[in-house]
Design a protein around this motif. Structure first.
Motif, PDB file in Angstrom:
ATOM      1  N   SER A 154     -14.462  20.328 -24.046  1.00  0.00           N
ATOM      2  CA  SER A 154     -14.932  19.936 -22.704  1.00  0.00           C
ATOM      3  C   SER A 154     -16.325  19.327 -22.795  1.00  0.00           C
ATOM      4  N   GLU A 175     -20.455  21.046 -16.599  1.00  0.00           N
ATOM      5  CA  GLU A 175     -19.760  22.277 -17.004  1.00  0.00           C
ATOM      6  C   GLU A 175     -20.036  23.395 -15.989  1.00  0.00           C
ATOM      7  N   GLN A 218     -17.036  25.210 -14.146  1.00  0.00           N
ATOM      8  CA  GLN A 218     -16.838  26.626 -14.482  1.00  0.00           C
ATOM      9  C   GLN A 218     -17.419  27.538 -13.390  1.00  0.00           C
ATOM     10  N   ASP A 226     -23.184  24.487 -25.248  1.00  0.00           N
ATOM     11  CA  ASP A 226     -22.190  23.523 -25.744  1.00  0.00           C
ATOM     12  C   ASP A 226     -22.653  22.080 -25.522  1.00  0.00           C
ATOM     13  N   THR A 249     -11.864  28.686 -20.487  1.00  0.00           N
ATOM     14  CA  THR A 249     -13.254  29.136 -20.509  1.00  0.00           C
ATOM     15  C   THR A 249     -13.651  29.831 -19.207  1.00  0.00           C
TER      16      THR A 249
HETATM   17 MG    MG Z   1     -15.593  24.183 -23.019  1.00  0.00          MG
END
Ligand code: MG
Ligand code: ATP
Ligand code: MEV
Length: 328
Positions: free
Chosen positions: A120, A152, A156, A164, A202
């Motif tokens: 991702s 992200e 998320q 990351d 995730t």
């Molecule tokens: Mg990821």
């Protein structure tokens, strides 16, 4: 077409705990996602992604038509598949102030999805970089990393770290603690990866750890203990002490397992690697299924993993010195 690529990563130490402000040390590896972006005349977004589990699909949506793309898969699968790219394009619109710009986006990736190698982050970093460049703006690595982090974070549900995305944007080994992101000097590490062919989500795995941590003080302590392991790991990395690195990776895996993010196949691969003589072995990334990372300069671990039931692929990974790469 403007094309950028960005690398995946493994965590030597600290995934999950990094979401709660503990330090983590991920390390970029030479498996990449490439994203090509071309501006459209209208405000639609057309995404072509061969590697998604939707079997090489192309979707076109947005613009005046708005709404859901015309494709015969469940809503949840579609959202999971497209949300990182959608959100990355929103960041491109935000950076450039071109709110209604549309794009054709093509994604090719060597990074398995949802397997702990940061697919991702790599897709998001490469998409934001190519998208902004397509509109004449070239972002500095720090801003690119920050924009990718926001992506992200949004996808998320506010549960993401900068680890990351910073690692993928800048390459090399990095240390991330809250919003403090820096590059580390790392020795050449003999990284071997085992992949069970599976994936974990995730967002869900992070939410599971959060629930445990809220419910049990000892789970919160476990998260803090991971932070202690990471701080020791940094010293071992700086000293180039591979035996100590391995021991600490084993410890880190045990703590992640206690937090419920390992799986039978990840544990099986971890033990196969240890039995084969690897210095250490742990799951990498969010867990639930996917990849383990081990250290072994010999061929023993790779060979043992390739004969381990439940291990679909075993391969050596080189450190990626370069983060985002501007290809055209
Ligand atoms: Mg990821
Ligand atoms: N090749 C690709 N094409 C399009 N989207 C992709 C691609 N690779 C990854 N993605 C997006 O990233 C999602 C997977 O991200 P997720 O964070 O769950 O796993 P990961 O990043 O591979 O693993 P981890 O975060 O544990 O390192 C996919 O569902 C999809 O939205
Ligand atoms: C599980 C996690 O720590 C790493 C996922 O690769 C989540 C994050 O840092 O955003």
């Amino acid at each position: 077409m403007t094309v950028s690529s960005a690398p995946g990563k493994v965590y030597l130490f600290g995934e999950h705990a990094v979401v709660y402000g503990e330090p983590a040390v991920p390390c970029a590896i030479e498996v990449r996602a490439r994203v090509g972006v071309e501006r459209r005349d209208d405000s639609k977004l057309r995404v072509h992604a061969d590697d998604l589990s939707l079997d090489g699909f192309t979707v076109e949506y947005g613009g005046d038509a708005g709404g859901r793309p015309d494709i015969d898969v469940s809503e949840s699968l579609l959202v999971a598949a497209t949300q990182y790219v959608d959100s990355a394009i929103e960041q491109v619109r935000d950076v450039t102030g071109e709110d209604d710009v549309g794009f054709d986006v093509t994604i090719e990736s060597d990074i398995p999805l949802g397997a702990g190698l940061g697919s991702s982050a790599a897709v998001v970093v490469a998409a934001i970089d190519a998208g902004t460049r397509a509109l004449g703006t070239t972002l500095e690595p720090a801003e690119l990393a920050e924009r990718a982090y926001r992506t992200e974070y949004d996808v998320q549900d506010g549960q993401a770290s900068r680890a990351d995305t910073f690692c993928s944007a800048t390459g090399g080994a990095v240390r991330v603690e809250g919003d403090d992101c820096r590059s580390l000097d790392a020795p050449d590490l003999p990284i071997v990866i085992g992949f069970d062919g599976g994936a974990g989500e995730t967002g869900e795995l992070v939410a599971g750890v959060r629930t445990l941590r809220d419910e049990y003080e000892f789970a919160a302590d476990t998260v803090e203990t991971i932070g202690d392991v990471v701080r020791n790991g940094e010293k071992a990395l700086a000293a180039g002490d591979i035996e100590e690195l391995g021991r600490l990776m084993n410890f880190n895996h045990g703590l992640l397992s206690a937090l419920g993010v390992s799986s039978r196949s990840l544990d099986t691969m971890v033990w196969a690697a240890r039995d084969a003589g690897a210095y250490g072995a742990k799951l990498t990334g969010a867990g639930g299924g996917g990849c383990i990372v081990t250290l072994d300069p010999t061929d023993e671990t790779e060979t043992a993993l390739s004969f381990t039931p439940g291990c679909e692929d075993a391969f050596r990974a080189e450190l990626a010195e370069e983060g985002v790469r501007r290809i055209e």
